[in-house]
Design a protein around this motif. Structure first.
Motif, PDB file in Angstrom:
ATOM      1  N   SER A   1       0.840  -1.198   0.000  1.00 52.14           N
ATOM      2  CA  SER A   1       0.000   0.000   0.000  1.00 52.14           C
ATOM      3  C   SER A   1       0.876   1.248   0.000  1.00 52.14           C
ATOM      4  O   SER A   1       2.049   1.215   0.396  1.00 52.14           O
ATOM      5  CB  SER A   1      -0.905   0.017   1.235  1.00 52.14           C
ATOM      6  N   VAL A   2       0.294   2.355  -0.421  1.00 52.74           N
ATOM      7  CA  VAL A   2       1.004   3.631  -0.372  1.00 52.74           C
ATOM      8  C   VAL A   2       1.395   3.952   1.066  1.00 52.74           C
ATOM      9  O   VAL A   2       2.498   4.460   1.336  1.00 52.74           O
ATOM     10  CB  VAL A   2       0.132   4.758  -0.972  1.00 52.74           C
ATOM     11  N   LYS A   3       0.526   3.639   2.004  1.00 50.13           N
ATOM     12  CA  LYS A   3       0.809   3.902   3.421  1.00 50.13           C
ATOM     13  C   LYS A   3       2.051   3.146   3.872  1.00 50.13           C
ATOM     14  O   LYS A   3       2.903   3.699   4.580  1.00 50.13           O
ATOM     15  CB  LYS A   3      -0.393   3.501   4.267  1.00 50.13           C
ATOM     16  N   GLU A   4       2.174   1.890   3.467  1.00 46.99           N
ATOM     17  CA  GLU A   4       3.344   1.098   3.840  1.00 46.99           C
ATOM     18  C   GLU A   4       4.609   1.649   3.199  1.00 46.99           C
ATOM     19  O   GLU A   4       5.657   1.782   3.851  1.00 46.99           O
ATOM     20  CB  GLU A   4       3.145  -0.364   3.411  1.00 46.99           C
ATOM     21  N   ILE A   5       4.525   1.970   1.918  1.00 52.25           N
ATOM     22  CA  ILE A   5       5.706   2.428   1.183  1.00 52.25           C
ATOM     23  C   ILE A   5       6.182   3.780   1.698  1.00 52.25           C
ATOM     24  O   ILE A   5       7.387   4.004   1.904  1.00 52.25           O
ATOM     25  CB  ILE A   5       5.403   2.518  -0.324  1.00 52.25           C
ATOM     26  N   CYS A   6       5.259   4.679   1.939  1.00 58.42           N
ATOM     27  CA  CYS A   6       5.612   6.070   2.219  1.00 58.42           C
ATOM     28  C   CYS A   6       5.635   6.404   3.708  1.00 58.42           C
ATOM     29  O   CYS A   6       5.714   7.583   4.072  1.00 58.42           O
ATOM     30  CB  CYS A   6       4.639   7.002   1.498  1.00 58.42           C
ATOM     31  N   ALA A   7       5.587   5.406   4.569  1.00 59.81           N
ATOM     32  CA  ALA A   7       5.559   5.656   6.011  1.00 59.81           C
ATOM     33  C   ALA A   7       6.790   6.406   6.525  1.00 59.81           C
ATOM     34  O   ALA A   7       6.656   7.350   7.313  1.00 59.81           O
ATOM     35  CB  ALA A   7       5.377   4.343   6.764  1.00 59.81           C
ATOM     36  N   PRO A   8       8.023   6.036   6.129  1.00 60.00           N
ATOM     37  CA  PRO A   8       9.202   6.758   6.644  1.00 60.00           C
ATOM     38  C   PRO A   8       9.186   8.229   6.211  1.00 60.00           C
ATOM     39  O   PRO A   8       8.885   8.547   5.062  1.00 60.00           O
ATOM     40  CB  PRO A   8      10.384   6.011   6.014  1.00 60.00           C
ATOM     41  N   GLU A   9       9.523   9.109   7.136  1.00 59.73           N
ATOM     42  CA  GLU A   9       9.481  10.539   6.867  1.00 59.73           C
ATOM     43  C   GLU A   9      10.378  10.927   5.693  1.00 59.73           C
ATOM     44  O   GLU A   9      10.041  11.801   4.893  1.00 59.73           O
ATOM     45  CB  GLU A   9       9.899  11.310   8.120  1.00 59.73           C
ATOM     46  N   GLN A  10      11.546  10.249   5.567  1.00 63.30           N
ATOM     47  CA  GLN A  10      12.489  10.614   4.503  1.00 63.30           C
ATOM     48  C   GLN A  10      11.985  10.264   3.115  1.00 63.30           C
ATOM     49  O   GLN A  10      12.598  10.651   2.111  1.00 63.30           O
ATOM     50  CB  GLN A  10      13.859   9.956   4.740  1.00 63.30           C
ATOM     51  N   LEU A  11      10.853   9.555   3.032  1.00 63.34           N
ATOM     52  CA  LEU A  11      10.302   9.173   1.727  1.00 63.34           C
ATOM     53  C   LEU A  11       9.175  10.098   1.264  1.00 63.34           C
ATOM     54  O   LEU A  11       8.675   9.947   0.157  1.00 63.34           O
ATOM     55  CB  LEU A  11       9.791   7.735   1.773  1.00 63.34           C
ATOM     56  N   LYS A  12       8.759  11.027   2.105  1.00 65.21           N
ATOM     57  CA  LYS A  12       7.612  11.861   1.765  1.00 65.21           C
ATOM     58  C   LYS A  12       7.823  12.629   0.463  1.00 65.21           C
ATOM     59  O   LYS A  12       6.947  12.651  -0.414  1.00 65.21           O
ATOM     60  CB  LYS A  12       7.312  12.839   2.904  1.00 65.21           C
ATOM     61  N   ALA A  13       8.977  13.239   0.313  1.00 69.16           N
ATOM     62  CA  ALA A  13       9.231  14.044  -0.893  1.00 69.16           C
ATOM     63  C   ALA A  13       9.246  13.156  -2.134  1.00 69.16           C
ATOM     64  O   ALA A  13       8.673  13.515  -3.160  1.00 69.16           O
ATOM     65  CB  ALA A  13      10.551  14.799  -0.743  1.00 69.16           C
ATOM     66  N   ALA A  14       9.897  12.006  -2.042  1.00 70.43           N
ATOM     67  CA  ALA A  14       9.955  11.100  -3.193  1.00 70.43           C
ATOM     68  C   ALA A  14       8.578  10.558  -3.540  1.00 70.43           C
ATOM     69  O   ALA A  14       8.232  10.415  -4.714  1.00 70.43           O
ATOM     70  CB  ALA A  14      10.924   9.949  -2.906  1.00 70.43           C
ATOM     71  N   CYS A  15       7.781  10.267  -2.537  1.00 69.87           N
ATOM     72  CA  CYS A  15       6.425   9.759  -2.786  1.00 69.87           C
ATOM     73  C   CYS A  15       5.560  10.824  -3.470  1.00 69.87           C
ATOM     74  O   CYS A  15       4.745  10.506  -4.340  1.00 69.87           O
ATOM     75  CB  CYS A  15       5.791   9.307  -1.476  1.00 69.87           C
ATOM     76  N   LYS A  16       5.764  12.079  -3.094  1.00 71.31           N
ATOM     77  CA  LYS A  16       5.018  13.160  -3.732  1.00 71.31           C
ATOM     78  C   LYS A  16       5.471  13.353  -5.175  1.00 71.31           C
ATOM     79  O   LYS A  16       4.640  13.519  -6.076  1.00 71.31           O
ATOM     80  CB  LYS A  16       5.196  14.458  -2.944  1.00 71.31           C
ATOM     81  N   SER A  17       6.766  13.289  -5.399  1.00 67.73           N
ATOM     82  CA  SER A  17       7.272  13.549  -6.746  1.00 67.73           C
ATOM     83  C   SER A  17       6.916  12.439  -7.734  1.00 67.73           C
ATOM     84  O   SER A  17       6.858  12.685  -8.937  1.00 67.73           O
ATOM     85  CB  SER A  17       8.802  13.712  -6.708  1.00 67.73           C
ATOM     86  N   THR A  18       6.658  11.248  -7.237  1.00 68.79           N
ATOM     87  CA  THR A  18       6.263  10.136  -8.107  1.00 68.79           C
ATOM     88  C   THR A  18       4.742   9.930  -8.165  1.00 68.79           C
ATOM     89  O   THR A  18       4.277   8.983  -8.783  1.00 68.79           O
ATOM     90  CB  THR A  18       6.930   8.837  -7.646  1.00 68.79           C
ATOM     91  N   GLY A  19       3.989  10.802  -7.501  1.00 69.24           N
ATOM     92  CA  GLY A  19       2.542  10.724  -7.543  1.00 69.24           C
ATOM     93  C   GLY A  19       1.936   9.678  -6.635  1.00 69.24           C
ATOM     94  O   GLY A  19       0.739   9.356  -6.759  1.00 69.24           O
ATOM     95  N   LEU A  20       2.714   9.128  -5.713  1.00 68.44           N
ATOM     96  CA  LEU A  20       2.154   8.147  -4.790  1.00 68.44           C
ATOM     97  C   LEU A  20       1.265   8.809  -3.752  1.00 68.44           C
ATOM     98  O   LEU A  20       0.277   8.228  -3.294  1.00 68.44           O
ATOM     99  CB  LEU A  20       3.272   7.356  -4.114  1.00 68.44           C
ATOM    100  N   ILE A  21       1.633  10.015  -3.350  1.00 69.64           N
ATOM    101  CA  ILE A  21       0.803  10.774  -2.392  1.00 69.64           C
ATOM    102  C   ILE A  21       0.644  12.195  -2.933  1.00 69.64           C
ATOM    103  O   ILE A  21       1.361  12.641  -3.808  1.00 69.64           O
ATOM    104  CB  ILE A  21       1.419  10.805  -0.989  1.00 69.64           C
TER     105      ILE A  21
END
Length: 363
Positions: free
Chosen positions: A343-363
């Motif tokens: 899930s997106v929640k599982e993938i993007c849980a770590p704080e250091q991944l927030k920017a990458a998740c946003k840039s790839t459209g996951l969140i």
């Protein structure tokens, strides 16, 4: 898992399992239930790789229960010990299983146990790895194609970085006792040979991330850490150890690194840029195929499958071979997230991944 099921149908056709009423059933449909339950043994090889206990075991168990509510699934994990797995087969035979779904630790040493099971009237399905001995059926992925995909992705990453035909690269392959490891290696070499120079190559004895990291560190020291332009890793677990070795050795950040199995940590490394790609192998259709095969074999139905394979004992083993998929930073959402693997929640849980998740459209 609808998209994964469609992938299987589109790539290799439907695995056809005969029903009891004169018609046929595909691998995605529910066949007529058997009249009474029986015991099915599920033997998994190790727990270092996330998929076996998190995905394969529950998917197989659930699929069997849907087809045969009164069936009992007996489960053992060998923990990477081939001798332990042989003892587990003996226990399951003693407990009266009618079918074994076997993911062998060592494809060759398990052969006498497969023969013993057959002598006791137990059917054996080779799951994920093609074991030796009198196997009744087989379900897995196109492992040579997995290797080709890994090699091609590594070449593309090198070309993007301006290193299309130079070297050296380091290759860290899987355990020689695992027949899949040899096929991954074969496929990767088919793409890499002639296009890039392999400076060092190792076969890990047990798929260990720690050992892979040690081997990578030794290769960097021998070749020159600033000279290595990429690393082929046969799976994600080892890629984790190699990524840490790259960091500690002072190698160039973002050094191209392959993987396989779409583990959560690997998806996160891909987003962070410390791993280039992984291979997603849709486990649900593989598990469903194994469940159908188990029910049909126990019921005495003749298996018909899209293809056949052979080991040193049996020719023409009915087989379902499923197509793998490459996962990169650009298609995480359309592969492992879309299929509900992570899930997106599982993938993007770590704080250091927030920017990458946003840039790839996951969140």
């Amino acid at each position: 898992m609808a998209s994964a099921a469609l992938l299987v149908a589109g790539a290799v056709g439907c695995a056809v399992m005969p029903g009891s009423g004169g018609g046929t059933d595909t691998a995605g449909d529910t066949p007529p239930l058997v009249d009474e339950g029986f015991k099915i043994g599920l033997l998994l090889p190790e727990s270092e790789t996330t998929r076996y206990e998190k995905f394969d075991r529950p998917y197989i168990t659930r699929s069997i229960k849907e087809l045969c509510p009164d069936c009992t699934v007996l489960h053992h994990n060998a923990g990477g010990d081939s001798g332990q797995q042989q003892q587990q087969i003996d226990k399951m035979i003693t407990h009266g299983v009618k079918v074994l779904i076997l993911d062998a630790v060592d494809a060759e040493t398990i052969a006498p146990s497969v023969t013993k099971a057959k002598q006791q009237g137990v059917k054996v399905i080779a799951y994920d790895r093609l074991a030796e001995g009198p196997i009744d059926s087989y379900t897995s992925f196109d492992n040579v194609e997995v290797g080709r995909m890994q090699g091609q992705a590594l070449l593309e990453a090198l070309e993007k970085g301006g290193n299309p035909t130079r070297g050296p690269i380091v290759m860290i392959n899987g355990a020689p006792a695992d027949p899949n490891a040899g096929e991954f290696k074969e496929g990767a070499h088919a793409v890499l040979d002639g296009n890039v120079r392999v400076g060092r190559e190792f076969d890990t004895p047990d798929w260990s991330p720690e050992q892979a990291g040690i081997e990578a560190t030794a290769a960097f020291a021998a070749l020159g850490v600033d000279q290595v332009i990429g690393v082929y890793s046969a799976n994600d677990g080892m890629a984790g150890g190699i990524a840490e070795a790259i960091r500690l050795s002072g190698a160039k950040p973002g050094t191209p690194l392959t993987g396989q199995d779409a583990e959560l940590a690997a998806i996160q490394r891909i987003l962070l840029g410390t791993q280039t790609m992984t291979i997603y192998k849709p486990i649900m259709p593989q598990a469903q195929s194994a469940a159908h095969m188990a029910i049909d074999l126990a019921a005495g139905r003749r298996l018909r499958a899209p293809t056949t394979v052979s080991n040193s004992t049996v020719k023409g083993i009915p087989s379902m071979v499923i197509a793998p998929m490459v996962v990169t930073r650009d298609n995480i959402k359309g592969t492992v997230v879309q299929d509900g693997f992570w899930s997106v929640k599982e993938i993007c849980a770590p704080e250091q991944l927030k920017a990458a998740c946003k840039s790839t459209g996951l969140i």
